[in-house]
Design an enzyme around this catalytic site. Structure first.
Site, PDB file in Angstrom:
ATOM      1  N   ARG A   5       0.819  -1.215   0.000  1.00  0.00           N
ATOM      2  CA  ARG A   5       0.000   0.000   0.000  1.00  0.00           C
ATOM      3  C   ARG A   5       0.852   1.263   0.000  1.00  0.00           C
ATOM      4  NH1 ARG A   5      -4.073  -0.456   4.932  1.00  0.00           N
ATOM      5  NH2 ARG A   5      -2.070  -0.465   6.007  1.00  0.00           N
ATOM      6  N   LEU A  90       6.034 -14.494   6.822  1.00  0.00           N
ATOM      7  CA  LEU A  90       6.808 -13.996   7.955  1.00  0.00           C
ATOM      8  C   LEU A  90       5.895 -13.840   9.159  1.00  0.00           C
ATOM      9  CD1 LEU A  90       8.654 -13.498   5.572  1.00  0.00           C
ATOM     10  CD2 LEU A  90       9.209 -11.246   6.508  1.00  0.00           C
ATOM     11  N   SER A  91       6.314 -14.432  10.278  1.00  0.00           N
ATOM     12  CA  SER A  91       5.530 -14.335  11.504  1.00  0.00           C
ATOM     13  C   SER A  91       6.365 -13.705  12.607  1.00  0.00           C
ATOM     14  CB  SER A  91       5.003 -15.710  11.914  1.00  0.00           C
ATOM     15  OG  SER A  91       4.075 -15.602  12.976  1.00  0.00           O
ATOM     16  N   LYS A  94       5.468 -12.922  18.802  1.00  0.00           N
ATOM     17  CA  LYS A  94       4.198 -12.622  19.477  1.00  0.00           C
ATOM     18  C   LYS A  94       3.156 -13.725  19.238  1.00  0.00           C
ATOM     19  CE  LYS A  94       5.748  -8.437  20.531  1.00  0.00           C
ATOM     20  NZ  LYS A  94       7.070  -8.505  19.862  1.00  0.00           N
ATOM     21  N   ASN A 130      12.126  -9.360  17.451  1.00  0.00           N
ATOM     22  CA  ASN A 130      12.081  -7.947  17.073  1.00  0.00           C
ATOM     23  C   ASN A 130      13.244  -7.649  16.129  1.00  0.00           C
ATOM     24  OD1 ASN A 130      10.024  -7.855  18.880  1.00  0.00           O
ATOM     25  ND2 ASN A 130      10.948  -6.373  20.269  1.00  0.00           N
ATOM     26  N   SER A 134      14.005  -1.645  13.137  1.00  0.00           N
ATOM     27  CA  SER A 134      12.946  -1.612  12.131  1.00  0.00           C
ATOM     28  C   SER A 134      11.922  -0.544  12.502  1.00  0.00           C
ATOM     29  CB  SER A 134      12.271  -2.977  12.006  1.00  0.00           C
ATOM     30  OG  SER A 134      11.713  -3.376  13.260  1.00  0.00           O
ATOM     31  N   ARG A 135      11.125  -0.155  11.534  1.00  0.00           N
ATOM     32  CA  ARG A 135      10.154   0.911  11.746  1.00  0.00           C
ATOM     33  C   ARG A 135       9.192   0.562  12.881  1.00  0.00           C
ATOM     34  NH1 ARG A 135       6.472   2.412   6.701  1.00  0.00           N
ATOM     35  NH2 ARG A 135       5.717   0.306   7.160  1.00  0.00           N
ATOM     36  N   THR A 155       8.662   0.405  29.709  1.00  0.00           N
ATOM     37  CA  THR A 155       7.583  -0.350  30.358  1.00  0.00           C
ATOM     38  C   THR A 155       8.089  -1.078  31.597  1.00  0.00           C
ATOM     39  OG1 THR A 155       8.034  -2.194  28.854  1.00  0.00           O
ATOM     40  CG2 THR A 155       6.253  -0.670  28.244  1.00  0.00           C
TER      41      THR A 155
END
Length: 243
Positions: A5, A90-91, A94, A130, A134-135, A155
């Site tokens: 997109r 790609l996974s 999480k 992670n 990366s963005r 956190t």
């Protein structure tokens, strides 16, 4: 063929590549007919499209379903219809014992790809940690904070996250494309770091904000492969990685 997109990102990529062999399609994985057209004369598909921000998914779970689950189904069916030979999805870590809509949607997408069958393509899944810098990840987020302050929002200083470079992520996909037989879940062995150590490596003070309900203290790839048990990166290693 590049299918996404992101018109601005595509324009920049086209300008950089200047390669007439590459086709650029503006489209969404929610659009199966557009996917089918993009897959014409394609042998191998790498499916990386997803809504990935876990806090966004917490408030917009139906959108996660539309992109991460229904989009995955569209990729599978369009690949079958177009006669694609291989599909690598790609996974994310999480997806293991998920507690967020993002993780839950990726877990179901993994199952769909690993069990897809209808003749034609073979399918496999890679599960990432992670991807460093990366963005939307922690390092660019904290660097942005440090432009106007000496403090970052943390956190939990003792929370741990896997470390994976972009080139490692790419190499994993290329390896899977060469070796896949269909139905596999490929899980790398990665080091991990404490968020508190990363803040120290970046020379930042910490403002502790607490873990939200959709985040884990420690991530996991599979049983016995969790970020609290992985090799712990030192502050010096993190400083070197930040260069």
């Amino acid at each position: 063929c590049i299918y996404s997109r992101g018109e601005h990102a595509q324009a920049e990529m086209a300008e950089g590549l200047k390669d007439e062999r590459v086709r650029f399609f503006i489209g969404d994985v929610r659009d199966r007919s557009r996917l089918r057209r993009a897959f014409d004369n394609i042998d191998t598909v790498v499916h990386a499209a997803a809504l990935k921000r876990i806090e966004v998914g917490h408030y917009n779970p139906t959108e996660m379903v539309q992109t991460n689950i229904m989009g995955a189904m569209n990729v599978i069916e369009a690949a079958m219809d177009a006669g694609v030979k291989k599909v690598v999805a790609l996974s994310s870590d999480k997806a293991w014992q998920p507690i967020s809509p993002y993780g839950q949607s990726k877990a179901l997408a993994e199952t769909m790809f690993r069990n897809a069958y209808g003749g034609g393509p073979i399918f496999a899944v890679t599960r990432y940690g992670n991807v460093w810098c990366s963005r939307g990840s922690v390092v660019p987020k904290w660097r942005e904070m440090l432009k106007t302050s000496d403090t970052v929002s943390v956190t939990d200083p003792d929370a741990t996250r896997f470390f994976m470079r972009m080139d490692e992520a790419i190499d994993l996909v290329l390896k899977v494309i060469k070796t896949m037989e269909g139905g596999e879940l490929h899980i790398p062995t990665l080091p991990a770091y404490r968020l508190g150590d990363l803040a120290e490596a970046m020379g930042a003070k910490m403002r502790i904000i607490g873990l939200p309900e959709w985040e884990k203290r420690h991530e996991g790839m599979c049983d016995g492969n969790t970020s609290d048990k992985a090799r712990r990166m030192s502050v010096d290693e993190l400083r070197e990685a930040l260069k």
